[in-house]
Design a protein around this motif. Structure first.
Motif, PDB file in Angstrom:
ATOM      1  N   THR A   1       2.752  73.206  31.682  1.00 21.77           N
ATOM      2  CA  THR A   1       2.374  74.423  30.971  1.00 21.77           C
ATOM      3  C   THR A   1       0.945  74.390  30.446  1.00 21.77           C
ATOM      4  O   THR A   1       0.361  73.321  30.241  1.00 21.77           O
ATOM      5  CB  THR A   1       3.315  74.663  29.779  1.00 21.77           C
ATOM      6  OG1 THR A   1       3.141  73.587  28.843  1.00 21.77           O
ATOM      7  CG2 THR A   1       4.760  74.741  30.222  1.00 21.77           C
ATOM      8  N   ASP A   2       0.417  75.587  30.212  1.00 24.16           N
ATOM      9  CA  ASP A   2      -0.875  75.699  29.536  1.00 24.16           C
ATOM     10  C   ASP A   2      -0.796  75.052  28.162  1.00 24.16           C
ATOM     11  O   ASP A   2      -1.749  74.404  27.701  1.00 24.16           O
ATOM     12  CB  ASP A   2      -1.256  77.180  29.374  1.00 24.16           C
ATOM     13  CG  ASP A   2      -1.674  77.820  30.684  1.00 24.16           C
ATOM     14  OD1 ASP A   2      -1.688  77.106  31.714  1.00 24.16           O
ATOM     15  OD2 ASP A   2      -1.976  79.027  30.686  1.00 24.16           O
ATOM     16  N   GLN A   3       0.345  75.231  27.489  1.00 25.22           N
ATOM     17  CA  GLN A   3       0.505  74.676  26.147  1.00 25.22           C
ATOM     18  C   GLN A   3       0.323  73.170  26.148  1.00 25.22           C
ATOM     19  O   GLN A   3      -0.347  72.618  25.271  1.00 25.22           O
ATOM     20  CB  GLN A   3       1.886  75.043  25.605  1.00 25.22           C
ATOM     21  CG  GLN A   3       2.169  74.457  24.224  1.00 25.22           C
ATOM     22  CD  GLN A   3       3.511  74.908  23.672  1.00 25.22           C
ATOM     23  OE1 GLN A   3       3.994  75.970  24.031  1.00 25.22           O
ATOM     24  NE2 GLN A   3       4.087  74.085  22.804  1.00 25.22           N
ATOM     25  N   GLU A   4       0.894  72.492  27.132  1.00 25.15           N
ATOM     26  CA  GLU A   4       0.767  71.037  27.216  1.00 25.15           C
ATOM     27  C   GLU A   4      -0.693  70.639  27.439  1.00 25.15           C
ATOM     28  O   GLU A   4      -1.186  69.661  26.851  1.00 25.15           O
ATOM     29  CB  GLU A   4       1.651  70.495  28.338  1.00 25.15           C
ATOM     30  CG  GLU A   4       1.434  69.033  28.691  1.00 25.15           C
ATOM     31  CD  GLU A   4       1.721  68.077  27.548  1.00 25.15           C
ATOM     32  OE1 GLU A   4       1.353  66.893  27.668  1.00 25.15           O
ATOM     33  OE2 GLU A   4       2.308  68.500  26.518  1.00 25.15           O
ATOM     34  N   LEU A   5      -1.394  71.394  28.279  1.00 18.14           N
ATOM     35  CA  LEU A   5      -2.817  71.113  28.497  1.00 18.14           C
ATOM     36  C   LEU A   5      -3.609  71.325  27.213  1.00 18.14           C
ATOM     37  O   LEU A   5      -4.448  70.495  26.841  1.00 18.14           O
ATOM     38  CB  LEU A   5      -3.367  72.014  29.604  1.00 18.14           C
ATOM     39  CG  LEU A   5      -4.881  71.946  29.819  1.00 18.14           C
ATOM     40  CD1 LEU A   5      -5.323  70.543  30.244  1.00 18.14           C
ATOM     41  CD2 LEU A   5      -5.335  72.980  30.834  1.00 18.14           C
TER      42      LEU A   5
END
Length: 493
Positions: A418-422
């Protein structure tokens, strides 16, 4: 023409050795036994047969052997490199062009050797070995072997012993076919009355073959992602197209003097300014996979606003639109354009800068920041070998690189991290920086990568087009909405 069988003790020994070797290799590669038995039967016949052909038809026998060799070489390479599903995707026309290209290779070797037996042996082994090299290179790094790799062959050879070579039944089949072909060639003796005439005809036929290949490949682009180059263009032709695209012509009017003249318009006029006056802020750049504002191409209504947070940004915000030079593939070209300020407009269609043109240390925003003391970081939550990023990023000047193994791989949306993890990773790196560290971080997301046609249990599509509805578009818009939520929660934009 006469055909005789001469069964001798020496021939039987050769047959026994070949049959036992084939059986052993077949056992370890799980090959079909009927293939081994068929090989043994044909080999027994070839090793004991004696062919006497009319000398007047030497050119005909040579032509037949060369054409058979070219067809077998192309078929063998495609068969080894492709899955059964991809193998049938290659069009008949592409196959013909590749066979003509292989025939040109045979003719060049014939021009040099003036010996049909030697030509067919060398050419068939060389082309097959070439296919094997590509197979192993792809297994190691996920990209095919291209002309650009020849420039770094030394590096590749230095680490080759660290890898494990594994062959399957396909290798055995094409090797057995090559052995039978070479045995056939060795049983047929072709004599040319005039070596000069042979060489003249060989070079003329080579020119015709090359012209045919050029005329039928001018509109084709080099493919460097996964095995698309092999099944779309044929591996031999795709490799040659890579050679073609490696030579880039300078634009009209380009020169150092012209660049200096343009640069003169931007020289600093305030002599009181110095580097010590700079604030050296932390710089974070996000390149969001496949992100686009579809409203610019036409009006359409959705059940909810697609990117409310990004649309709301106004304070300390500059907005604008940029046209992407790529569509549906070749993401690193967009990275390169941003990092260097260069344009794909001056490079061949279909080319991939990372894999074809970067083998030194080009000037980029990354190298410029590094030169003034910045720590340069790049993060991409996917495989390091994709588009050869693991090789290229250090050339561009990145000090730290983070790929899929550096992320929490349980944080998945559809099939991608996910973008969130990045963003969490970026924030974590920022918080770990020292007080006097100047930091530049480039993040290339993966979450919204295509395709968009499948349904996923771990992704609820919350955005859809009102009226006529399109499955792919609805998933794409929902992913943009998800990215917008992640950006808002992390204040990343």
């Amino acid at each position: 023409m006469s055909i005789k069988f001469e069964i001798t003790k020496q021939n039987n020994i050769h047959f026994g050795i070949a049959a036992v070797a084939a059986a052993l290799v077949g056992y370890f590669t799980s090959a079909s036994w009927w293939v081994i038995l068929l090989f043994a039967a044909v080999y027994f016949g070839l090793v004991n047969v004696k062919l006497e052909l009319p000398v007047k038809l030497s050119w005909l026998w040579a032509a037949i052997l060369l054409v058979i060799g070219a067809i077998l070489s192309v078929f063998s390479v495609q068969y080894v490199l492709l899955t059964d599903e991809d193998f049938v995707k290659t069009t008949d026309m592409v196959c013909v062009v590749n066979v003509v290209l292989a025939l040109a290779i045979y003719l060049v070797i014939l021009f040099i050797t003036n010996n049909t037996r030697l030509t067919c042996t060398i050419a068939s082994i060389a082309i097959l070995a070439f296919g094997f090299i590509d197979y192993f290179v792809y297994e190691f790094r996920g990209n095919e072997f291209t002309y650009a790799d020849l420039k770094s062959a030394g590096t590749g050879l230095s680490v080759v012993t660290k890898y494990k070579f594994v062959i399957d039944y396909k290798f055995l089949y094409v090797i057995l076919a090559a052995v039978l072909y070479i045995m056939l060639v060795r049983r047929i003796e072709v004599q040319f009355e005039s070596a000069i005439h042979m060489r003249i005809i060989s070079i003329l036929l080579t020119i015709i073959c090359v012209l045919y290949v050029i005329m039928n490949s001018m509109s084709l682009n080099t493919e460097t992602w996964e095995k698309k180059g092999t099944y779309r263009n044929g591996y031999l032709l795709n490799f040659v197209l890579g050679i073609r695209d490696s030579f880039v012509k300078a634009p009209d009017g380009y020169s150092k003097a012209a660049v200096d003249k343009i640069a003169d318009n931007f020289k600093e006029t305030d002599g009181s300014y110095s580097q010590s006056d700079a604030k050296n802020p932390t710089i974070i750049v996000i390149m969001n996979e496949s992100f686009a504002d579809l409203s610019v191409v036409g009006d359409f209504e959705t059940n909810t606003q697609v990117t409310p947070f990004m649309d709301s940004l106004s304070e300390n915000t500059l907005k604008g639109y940029a046209l992407s030079s790529v569509y549906g593939a070749k993401t690193p070209n967009s990275e390169w354009e941003f990092e260097t300020g260069n344009s794909m407009a001056f490079l061949p269609d279909g080319s991939v800068v990372y894999q074809q043109y970067i083998n030194d240390d080009p000037t980029s925003i990354v190298s410029n920041l590094k030169n003034i003391g910045y720590t340069t970081v790049v993060m991409h939550p996917y495989y390091a070998t994709g588009w050869s990023r693991n090789k290229v990023y250090p050339h561009l000047g990145y000090d730290e690189t983070y790929f899929i193994d550096d992320f929490d791989q349980t944080k998945i949306l559809r099939e991608y991290i996910t973008d969130q993890e990045l963003y969490d990773k970026i924030i974590d790196r920022y918080e770990k920086k020292s007080d006097d560290e100047k930091l530049y971080i480039m993040g290339v997301t993966m979450q919204n990568h295509g395709g968009y046609g499948e349904r996923y249990d771990n992704f609820n599509q919350e955005v859809y087009k009102v009226g006529a509805s399109y499955t792919d578009a609805n998933q794409y818009l929902s992913l943009l909405n998800e990215s917008d939520k992640h950006s808002k929660s992390h204040h990343i934009l």
